[in-house]
Design a protein around this motif. Structure first.
Motif, short mmCIF file in Angstrom:
data_model
loop_
_atom_site.label_atom_id
_atom_site.label_comp_id
_atom_site.label_asym_id
_atom_site.label_seq_id
_atom_site.Cartn_x
_atom_site.Cartn_y
_atom_site.Cartn_z
N ARG A 14 0.86 -1.18 0.00
CA ARG A 14 0.00 0.00 0.00
C ARG A 14 0.89 1.23 0.00
NH1 ARG A 14 -3.05 3.95 -0.84
NH2 ARG A 14 -4.99 4.28 0.31
N GLU A 15 0.75 2.01 -1.05
CA GLU A 15 1.52 3.26 -1.16
C GLU A 15 0.59 4.43 -0.93
OE1 GLU A 15 3.15 3.14 -5.09
OE2 GLU A 15 4.63 1.61 -4.59
N PHE A 16 1.10 5.44 -0.24
CA PHE A 16 0.38 6.70 -0.10
C PHE A 16 1.19 7.77 -0.81
CE2 PHE A 16 -0.98 4.44 3.81
CZ PHE A 16 -2.35 4.48 3.61
N ILE A 17 0.53 8.50 -1.69
CA ILE A 17 1.23 9.56 -2.40
C ILE A 17 0.75 10.90 -1.87
CG2 ILE A 17 1.57 10.65 -4.68
CD1 ILE A 17 0.99 7.74 -5.81
N ASN A 54 -6.15 -2.46 7.97
CA ASN A 54 -7.19 -1.87 7.12
C ASN A 54 -7.30 -2.60 5.78
OD1 ASN A 54 -7.72 -0.05 9.14
ND2 ASN A 54 -6.64 1.65 8.18
N LEU A 55 -6.17 -3.05 5.26
CA LEU A 55 -6.19 -3.83 4.02
C LEU A 55 -6.84 -5.19 4.26
CD1 LEU A 55 -2.56 -3.21 2.64
CD2 LEU A 55 -4.67 -2.04 1.95
N VAL A 61 -7.95 -0.48 0.25
CA VAL A 61 -7.65 -1.32 -0.92
C VAL A 61 -6.14 -1.29 -1.17
CG1 VAL A 61 -8.08 -1.59 -3.40
CG2 VAL A 61 -9.91 -0.77 -1.90
N PRO A 62 -5.52 -2.46 -1.34
CA PRO A 62 -4.07 -2.47 -1.57
C PRO A 62 -3.69 -1.87 -2.93
CG PRO A 62 -4.96 -4.69 -1.80
CD PRO A 62 -6.09 -3.82 -1.32
N THR A 63 -2.51 -1.27 -3.00
CA THR A 63 -1.98 -0.80 -4.27
C THR A 63 -1.67 -2.01 -5.16
OG1 THR A 63 -0.99 1.03 -3.06
CG2 THR A 63 -0.18 0.65 -5.29
N SER A 64 -1.16 -3.08 -4.53
CA SER A 64 -1.01 -4.35 -5.24
C SER A 64 -1.14 -5.49 -4.24
CB SER A 64 0.33 -4.41 -5.97
OG SER A 64 1.38 -4.31 -5.04
N GLY A 65 -1.42 -6.67 -4.77
CA GLY A 65 -1.62 -7.83 -3.92
C GLY A 65 -3.10 -8.14 -3.74
N THR A 66 -3.37 -9.29 -3.11
CA THR A 66 -4.77 -9.70 -2.96
C THR A 66 -5.08 -10.11 -1.52
OG1 THR A 66 -4.18 -11.97 -3.55
CG2 THR A 66 -5.05 -10.60 -5.32
N THR A 68 -7.93 -12.43 0.49
CA THR A 68 -8.99 -13.42 0.35
C THR A 68 -9.59 -13.69 1.72
OG1 THR A 68 -7.63 -14.43 -1.38
CG2 THR A 68 -9.52 -15.70 -0.63
N LEU A 69 -10.88 -13.39 1.85
CA LEU A 69 -11.58 -13.62 3.11
C LEU A 69 -12.63 -14.69 2.88
CD1 LEU A 69 -12.21 -12.76 6.09
CD2 LEU A 69 -13.93 -11.26 5.13
N LEU A 70 -12.58 -15.77 3.66
CA LEU A 70 -13.52 -16.88 3.53
C LEU A 70 -13.61 -17.33 2.07
CD1 LEU A 70 -16.28 -15.44 5.89
CD2 LEU A 70 -14.63 -17.25 6.44
N GLY A 71 -12.44 -17.38 1.44
CA GLY A 71 -12.38 -17.88 0.06
C GLY A 71 -12.78 -16.88 -1.01
N ARG A 72 -13.11 -15.66 -0.61
CA ARG A 72 -13.53 -14.67 -1.62
C ARG A 72 -12.49 -13.57 -1.77
NH1 ARG A 72 -19.73 -13.22 -0.64
NH2 ARG A 72 -19.53 -12.62 -2.82
N ASP A 73 -12.12 -13.34 -3.03
CA ASP A 73 -11.16 -12.28 -3.35
C ASP A 73 -11.86 -10.93 -3.19
OD1 ASP A 73 -9.52 -10.41 -4.54
OD2 ASP A 73 -9.21 -11.55 -6.40
N LEU A 74 -11.39 -10.13 -2.24
CA LEU A 74 -12.09 -8.87 -1.93
C LEU A 74 -12.14 -7.92 -3.12
CD1 LEU A 74 -11.06 -7.94 1.74
CD2 LEU A 74 -12.86 -9.47 0.91
N SER A 75 -11.12 -7.99 -3.99
CA SER A 75 -11.09 -7.05 -5.12
C SER A 75 -12.17 -7.37 -6.16
CB SER A 75 -9.70 -7.06 -5.79
OG SER A 75 -9.51 -8.29 -6.45
N ALA A 76 -12.74 -8.57 -6.07
CA ALA A 76 -13.76 -8.97 -7.04
C ALA A 76 -15.17 -8.59 -6.59
CB ALA A 76 -13.69 -10.48 -7.28
N LEU A 77 -15.28 -8.04 -5.38
CA LEU A 77 -16.61 -7.75 -4.83
C LEU A 77 -17.06 -6.34 -5.18
CD1 LEU A 77 -16.20 -9.18 -1.20
CD2 LEU A 77 -17.07 -10.35 -3.23
N SER A 78 -18.36 -6.17 -5.37
CA SER A 78 -18.92 -4.83 -5.54
C SER A 78 -18.90 -4.15 -4.17
CB SER A 78 -20.35 -4.91 -6.05
OG SER A 78 -21.19 -5.43 -5.04
N GLU A 79 -19.14 -2.84 -4.16
CA GLU A 79 -19.16 -2.11 -2.90
C GLU A 79 -20.21 -2.69 -1.95
OE1 GLU A 79 -19.54 2.49 -2.40
OE2 GLU A 79 -18.00 2.03 -3.91
N LYS A 80 -21.35 -3.02 -2.52
CA LYS A 80 -22.46 -3.56 -1.72
C LYS A 80 -22.10 -4.93 -1.15
CE LYS A 80 -27.46 -4.33 -2.07
NZ LYS A 80 -27.68 -5.75 -2.41
#
Ligand code: ADP
Ligand code: MG
Length: 232
Positions: A14-17, A54-55, A61-66, A68-80
């Motif tokens: 996670r990078e902060f600019i 927080n990640l 949200v990470p700048t890179s990397g994944t 997985t919570l309970l087998g689900r990739d968080l980046s694939a989820l909608s906001e809802k």
């Protein structure tokens, strides 16, 4: 021991600019947390503990990397979907000011259940029960402003655990408390997390607390230096 993997963070950065400088708060971190594990994340102030948690908890949200919570990739989820997953499966305790001031202690603890669709009456009943477990039965009808800092943190732990989440995070939950109250909150955190069958992740710079954990993850300058499994 083979227990169920609840959470996996892979190669997280996670990078902060800000302006023309980039701060890499978390660098290439790998984290695995299983059901029923009590994990301490330790490191100096500014080492990246809060950013990492927080990640892992989907707050950031990470700048890179994944993750997985309970087998689900968080980046694939909608906001809802993310909001629902967080509400159902993740508990969170902050350093302070966890409680909603306009709700009583029991209403605060009942809130996650009500938001999950449970009837108010049964949610309040369950809230009173868990408040009794943390020694706050007599404070159930008070306002947050009418209880001590230690009591507010115990209520916050109860609220984080009331919905039986898969994992409960606490970011320096005892940082604003004196030693005795801090110890009490830590014990309650560990106990409740275990009783709910959840994994517990507690951030601290206190090595005494880390001594109580099953697993210690040390972080320095954004890099985790391994995972020490106690008693292994
Ligand atoms: P810790 O919780 O261990 O004290 P943090 O994760 O809060 O550490 O911070 C790690 C590093 O990232 C620090 O250098 C901090 O200043 C920086 N940082 C954290 N959040 C932000 C942000 N939102 N914007 C810019 N820099 C940040
Ligand atoms: Mg922090």
């Amino acid at each position: 021991m083979t227990s169920k993997l609840v959470l996996r963070g892979e190669n997280l950065s996670r990078e902060f600019i800000s302006g023309d400088t980039t701060v890499t708060a978390v660098k290439n971190c790998d984290v695995e947390i299983s059901a029923n594990e009590f994990v301490a994340i330790v490191g100096k102030s500014g080492s990246g503990k809060s950013t990492l948690v927080n990640l892992l908890s989907g707050l950031d949200v990470p700048t890179s990397g994944t993750v997985t919570l309970l087998g689900r990739d968080l980046s694939a989820l909608s906001e809802k979907e993310m909001a629902e997953l967080r509400a159902r499966h993740i508990g969170f305790v902050l350093q302070k000011d966890n409680l909603i001031p306009s709700l009583t202690i029991s209403e605060n603890v009942a809130a996650p259940l009500v938001m999950g669709g449970e009837k108010l009456s049964s949610a309040l009943e369950r809230a009173r029960e868990i408040l009794g477990q943390v020694g706050l039965g007599h404070r159930a009808d008070r306002w947050p402003s009418e209880v001590s800092g230690g009591e507010a943190q115990r209520a916050a732990v109860a609220r984080a655990c009331v919905g039986s989440p898969a994992i409960v995070f606490a970011d320096e939950p005892t940082g604003a408390l004196d030693e005795e109250n801090g110890k009490r909150v830590r014990e309650i955190f560990r106990q409740l997390v275990a009783e709910q069958g959840a994994a517990g992740v507690i951030i601290t710079h206190d090595m005494d607390l880390a001594d109580e954990a099953d697993v210690v993850i040390t972080i320095s300058d954004g890099e985790t230096s391994g995972r020490v499994v106690k008693g292994a």
